[in-house]
Design an enzyme around this catalytic site. Structure first.
Site, PDB file in Angstrom:
ATOM      1  CB  CYS A 116      -1.828   6.967   1.339  1.00  0.00           C
ATOM      2  SG  CYS A 116      -0.157   6.530   1.842  1.00  0.00           S
ATOM      3  CD  GLU A 126      -1.768   2.327   1.626  1.00  0.00           C
ATOM      4  OE1 GLU A 126      -1.502   3.215   0.768  1.00  0.00           O
ATOM      5  OE2 GLU A 126      -1.772   2.536   2.835  1.00  0.00           O
TER       6      GLU A 126
END
Length: 458
Positions: free
Chosen positions: A266, A232
């Site tokens: 993010c 990720e």
């Protein structure tokens, strides 16, 4: 080498820890491997009992843990406590649902494959290494640990070096809940020590949340060893506003979307594409909201958002803003490093951003928004997809046709309609392109680290 907790509000070192020696790392890997031989034979009910107890402990200590998080990496006390409680909720989710997620399945009737009995079962892999970031020091680690442990794996956590106390707390938490000794351990090591860990044959899989560069290195090492991996990585998430949207609500939520975790997320929105018919109104509301946001002491309840977690991080953010300004972007608010101690950076809005500016394509991990005017949803989608990243997106429209088109056409791991991008224990999370591969959370996430085994009986 010493690993330190440095207060981002002052830059003062609060506490130091000795990095683990090679012998200590070896001992922890051996303990994890030994613990797996025990844990894989426990029942879901036993593991769920331990997980619930660990969640009970975390909830009872949420105020203390929130202060620890706020002190180590600078997020506000309110958001830090929310993270602690969300982590406990995630632990309970996998305690309650892991057995259902991993129950044996029969894909087709056995007779269709010339068998008297057929099923697919989900077996744990073994020792799983997690390399986790500092921005959500509890939640990022828990969303790996809870499904991994409930599946019967054991875990080794290499956390970011600036949150050692959060890492050590997690290492103790699962043991206090009742998991066998060695089932979940923290490794206090440097980043350069990670690849040798991935190369170790006893570690069966690896997951990383972090930068594209770090993810590429992990992917290369995992591929070399034919080893399971989940990544990720970064995001350049978009926030699209169409004329049919509730503009006041969208603008207010846009401020939250950019300033969550001081912009160090993010999935924080970074690119704001607003239809020309409502652009001026949205810009006024959004810039006003950003300018009114207060950067300050994370322990002060009046603070909107805290400092950036590291001095280098603040410098990286400012360099992107400075590059954009020098190349012609307009700074609508913020944009300057404030005087005084601490790694603070103001909420900043840029307009007139063009392709030659670094911030057009590079992820800005701080409270800086780039605002663009578009003439159609199709233009917004095309610009959204013109990125190396594809993590998530937020689209604001009350037109069902537009919502459907956005959900179908945006290249991302998630599309949120009239709401902010978020992660939920029951919903898969992840991206594509340079945002990584594989999924966390939900049934999809827990199955990343199991052996999907076909059992066929003649």
């Amino acid at each position: 080498m010493a690993i330190a907790t440095i207060d981002p509000t002052t830059g003062i070192t609060l506490k130091t820890f000795d990095a683990h020696t090679p012998e200590e790392v070896e001992n922890r890997i051996a303990r994890a491997e030994a613990a797996f031989r025990s844990l894989q034979n426990t029942s879901f009910e036993e593991r769920a009992r331990w997980m619930h107890k660990a969640a009970d402990i975390l909830e009872s200590e949420a105020d203390e843990v929130a202060r620890l998080i706020a002190t180590e990496m600078g997020k506000t006390l309110t958001t830090a406590k929310y993270e602690a409680l969300k982590s406990a909720t995630g632990m309970r989710h996998f305690a309650d649902h892991a057995q259902r997620y991993l129950s044996p399945e029969t894909p087709v009737p056995a007779s269709e494959v010339n068998a008297s009995n057929l099923h697919v079962q989900f077996d744990p892999l073994g020792v799983v290494l997690a390399v986790m970031p500092w921005n959500y020091p509890l939640w990022q680690a828990v969303r790996f640990a809870a499904p991994a442990l409930m599946a019967g794996n054991t875990g080794l956590l290499k956390h970011a070096s600036n949150v050692p106390q959060c890492a050590l707390y997690l290492g103790d938490l699962f043991a206090r809940g009742g998991f066998p000794e060695g089932a979940f351990q923290t490794l206090l090591v440097e980043g350069k020590d990670v690849i040798p860990l991935v190369d170790d044959a006893r570690i069966r899989a690896v997951t990383l949340t972090g930068s594209v560069a770090a993810g590429s290195a992990i992917a290369e090492a995992a591929g070399r060893n034919i080893k399971r991996s989940v990544l990720e990585l970064g995001g350049m998430d978009v926030f699209i506003v169409m004329p049919s949207a509730d503009i006041e609500k969208a603008a207010a939520q846009a401020v939250i979307a950019r300033l969550q975790n001081s912009g160090q997320s993010c999935i924080a929105a970074k690119r704001f594409y607003v239809h020309e018919d409502v652009y001026d109104r949205f810009e006024h509301l959004f810039v006003t909201g950003m300018a009114e946001a207060v950067a300050g002491d994370p322990l002060d309840e009046s603070t909107s958002f805290g400092p950036l977690a590291t001095e280098r991080g603040r410098q990286d953010v400012h360099e992107l803003v400075r590059d954009a300004r020098e190349k012609g972007a307009a700074v609508q608010c913020g944009g300057e490093i404030p005087e005084g101690e601490g790694w603070y950076y103001p909420a900043t809005v840029l307009t007139g951003v063009t392709e030659d500016m670094r911030i057009y394509r590079e992820e800005c991990f701080g409270p800086v928004a780039c605002l663009y005017k578009v003439s159609s949803l199709q233009e917004a989608i095309a610009l959204s997809n013109d990125s190396d990243f594809g993590l998530s997106s937020s689209v604001w429209t009350n037109d069902e046709t537009e919502a459907t088109e956005a959900a179908r056409s945006i290249e991302a791991g998630g599309v949120f309609i009239n709401g902010l991008t978020a992660s939920f224990p029951a919903v898969p999370f992840g991206g594509l392109k340079d945002s990584g591969y594989g999924r966390e959370l939900s049934a999809y996430g827990i199955r990343e680290f199991v052996n999907i085994k076909t059992v066929w009986t003649s």
